[in-house]
Design an enzyme around this catalytic site. Structure first.
Site: not given
Length: 191
Positions: A85, A134
């Site tokens: 991330h 995501e």
């Protein structure tokens, strides 16, 4: 974020992910807010920004990295090299360069043409341990020098696989439990 806000489903506020944040986004990858990483990966999850990078050698082999057995989600599964991330304000390219070096010891002088090639949203639960929700960017690069120095806290193992063969013959590779984001990225890459 207060520890009272953390999930109570067996996830300790002392878990390393509880000390990290991710960037929550809408379906178009527009930043919404910064949220606790552990919270984003439990319960019904919070959609957040992520990336996966597919690293190749000059002969069309992809570098698969096995996630460490100590990972909370998809432990020991095989990933398309690195996934993580970006931090708030960090580009996908900068985040990728950082994670390639941290996880595998691959430095920018070893590769060329690092670029974003795709982006997709997905949502997958992992056993009763958590969730991935995501908006995932896919990046690719080609290694000129294939020397690696994997961090055992991040990487359980690694191997080079002919990318076309992996895609065209999934039954031959089914013993390699692949991470869902990598399978999606590969399927989209060939469509």
């Amino acid at each position: 974020m207060h520890t009272d806000d953390l999930p109570s489903s067996g996830d300790s506020p002392d878990h390393e992910n509880a000390a990290q944040d991710v960037v929550a986004v809408d379906a178009d990858d527009n930043e919404q807010e910064v949220v606790n990483r552990l919270v984003a990966h439990t319960g019904d999850g919070i959609r957040h920004r992520a990336f996966t990078v597919l690293v190749f050698d000059g002969d069309g082999h992809i570098l698969l990295a096995q996630r460490s057995p100590d990972k909370r989600l998809w432990d020991t599964h095989w990933d398309g090299t690195v996934a993580s991330h970006p931090e708030q304000g960090q580009t996908q390219v900068d985040a990728t360069e950082q994670r390639l070096e941290e996880e595998l010891g691959i430095v920018p002088s070893q590769y060329e043409d690092l670029r974003v090639t795709d982006k997709f949203e997905y949502k997958r639960y992992y056993l009763n341990d958590g969730i991935e929700h995501e908006v995932c960017s896919v990046l690719k690069c080609t290694l000129d020098a294939t020397a690696l120095d994997p961090d055992p806290e991040e990487v359980g193992g690694y191997l080079w696989v002919p990318y076309d063969h992996l895609h065209d013959n999934p039954r031959l590779y089914r013993q390699l439990r692949l991470c869902p984001w990598f399978e999606i990225a590969m399927r989209r890459d060939f469509s």
